[in-house]
Scaffold this active site. Structure first.
Site, PDB file in Angstrom:
ATOM      1  N   GLU A 212     -11.367  -0.010  -3.773  1.00 22.77           N
ATOM      2  CA  GLU A 212     -10.496   0.500  -2.620  1.00 22.77           C
ATOM      3  C   GLU A 212      -9.103   1.270  -2.404  1.00 22.77           C
ATOM      4  O   GLU A 212      -9.124   0.935  -3.521  1.00 22.77           O
ATOM      5  CB  GLU A 212     -10.198  -0.543  -0.955  1.00 22.77           C
ATOM      6  CG  GLU A 212      -9.698  -1.200  -2.034  1.00 22.77           C
ATOM      7  CD  GLU A 212      -9.230  -2.747  -0.574  1.00 22.77           C
ATOM      8  OE1 GLU A 212      -9.809  -2.544   0.074  1.00 22.77           O
ATOM      9  OE2 GLU A 212      -7.809  -3.713  -1.636  1.00 22.77           O
TER      10      GLU A 212
ATOM     11  N   ASP B  31       0.838  -1.142   0.034  1.00 28.47           N
ATOM     12  CA  ASP B  31       0.246  -0.347   0.161  1.00 28.47           C
ATOM     13  C   ASP B  31       0.714   1.006   0.483  1.00 28.47           C
ATOM     14  O   ASP B  31       0.754   2.374   1.038  1.00 28.47           O
ATOM     15  CB  ASP B  31      -0.827   0.136   1.155  1.00 28.47           C
ATOM     16  CG  ASP B  31      -1.309  -1.300   1.566  1.00 28.47           C
ATOM     17  OD1 ASP B  31      -1.681  -1.887   0.305  1.00 28.47           O
ATOM     18  OD2 ASP B  31      -2.065  -1.283   2.423  1.00 28.47           O
TER      19      ASP B  31
HETATM   20  O1  FUB Z   1      -3.344  -3.957   3.862  1.00 29.16           O
HETATM   21  C1  FUB Z   1      -4.505  -4.429   3.762  1.00 29.16           C
HETATM   22  C2  FUB Z   1      -5.537  -3.497   2.747  1.00 29.16           C
HETATM   23  O2  FUB Z   1      -5.126  -4.640   1.667  1.00 29.16           O
HETATM   24  C3  FUB Z   1      -5.551  -2.334   1.984  1.00 29.16           C
HETATM   25  O3  FUB Z   1      -6.162  -1.571   3.359  1.00 29.16           O
HETATM   26  C4  FUB Z   1      -6.026  -2.545   1.293  1.00 29.16           C
HETATM   27  O4  FUB Z   1      -6.720  -1.115   0.169  1.00 29.16           O
HETATM   28  C5  FUB Z   1      -5.077  -3.305   0.496  1.00 29.16           C
HETATM   29  O5  FUB Z   1      -4.163  -3.427  -0.201  1.00 29.16           O
END
Ligand code: FUB
Length: 325
Positions: free
Chosen positions: A224, A15
């Site tokens: 997301e 991320d």
């Molecule tokens: O790293 C945890 C979660 O996985 C993140 O918040 C999302 O965007 C995905 O990458």
């Protein structure tokens, strides 16, 4: 045409949020770790407990690990899961935004303040009032106004907030199956960067005909990993499509949108999640992303990589070096 190397291999990273501060490139990633937690759709196995900051003078050059800059135990409101962070700078200070579950298991967004880009960061005692869900991404516009984007469905709980209140039952329904897609959220930040100064509003993504993307449009709708950058006077809102594993972008005339779908930046990588940032450094533009190649495909043990991107005459984003199949 070769695949890229992870920026570091001594810890798992994911991320990545990249920013140029004081002429140096800083990367603020999640710090993945091995646990014996059972895998599930809530993402409980993504059980991160601290953040490191990395910096480099050149893309492809040596990377400095500035060590742990914030730990779960230091944040009074957090119970677990320090997920994807971001950072911003304003008024000579540095701000680390991070999502985590509060003591009731609800994801909120917190902020921690530092004097230097590499931290350490001191957390505020409470999460940002009015914040919820995951994946905060900050954008400070040229006029000094700062914005915070956030939200993620499934384990990120965005589908639990459609009424404005947290609805635990919506957790099981996952995502709405009909009608307009769930939107990422955005709010303006106060001048001191630690609170919202506006209502939280939807980040609307429309198609070429101006129609809001539908929830069934899994190849293009937001899931997301929101990110905003500006290129040639336009605002680019980029994001992950989650269960279809693409990184996509949409273009708008305002940081608040609406944004018109522009295309795909990255095809699926090794591992379930995909998450990125985009930044200009020394005259070139880069995509910061992750895959699970370092762990040989373990979804929650990821590594950050960097690829150059270019823009065509219409402002469409392309990888400078095509992604290997
Ligand atoms: O790293 C945890 C979660 O996985 C993140 O918040 C999302 O965007 C995905 O990458």
């Amino acid at each position: 045409m070769t695949d890229k190397e992870p920026i570091v291999k001594h810890v798992y990273t994911a991320d990545p949020s990249a920013h140029v501060f004081n002429g140096k490139l800083y990367v603020y990633p999640s710090h993945d770790r091995e646990t014996d937690i059972q895998f599930n759709d809530n993402g409980d196995q993504y059980d991160m407990a601290d953040y490191h900051v990395f910096s480099m003078e050149e893309v492809g050059g040596p990377v400095t690990d500035h060590g742990v800059v914030l730990k779960q135990e230091e944040v009074p409101w957090v119970s677990k899961q320090l997920w994807a962070p971001d950072a911003a700078s304003k008024n000579g200070k540095y701000y680390l935004y991070f999502p985590a579950r509060d003591k009731e298991g609800i994801f909120r967004v917190g902020v921690a303040v530092g004097e230097k880009p590499e931290g350490p960061f001191k957390p505020e005692a409470e999460p940002i009032k009015g914040s919820f869900s995951i994946d905060p991404a900050s954008y400070v516009d040229e006029d000094g106004q700062a914005y915070l984007y956030f939200g993620g469905i499934w384990g990120g709980q965005l589908q639990c907030w459609t009424s404005g209140e947290f609805n635990q039952d919506a957790y099981k329904q996952m995502e709405a199956q009909e009608g307009p897609a769930l939107s990422a959220k955005v709010a303006k930040l106060t001048d001191d960067m630690t609170a919202f100064s506006s209502e939280v509003q939807d980040v609307i993504i429309v198609d070429e005909a101006g129609k809001q993307l539908d929830s069934s449009d899994h190849d293009r709708r937001f899931f997301e990993a929101a990110w905003v950058h500006k290129y040639n006077g336009k605002y680019y809102f980029s994001y992950s499509t989650g269960d279809t594993h693409y990184l996509c972008y949409a273009i708008g005339d305002s940081p608040l949108g609406p944004f018109t779908y522009g295309g795909r930046i990255l095809e699926p990588v090794i591992g379930w999640t995909t998450h990125h940032s985009i930044a200009e450094f020394k005259g070139k533009w880069y995509l910061f992303y992750h895959d699970a190649s370092l762990s040989k495909g373990v979804n929650h043990l990821r590594c950050v990589k960097i690829r150059e991107i270019v823009y065509d005459a219409e402002g469409k984003i392309k990888l400078a070096d095509p992604q290997p199949k």
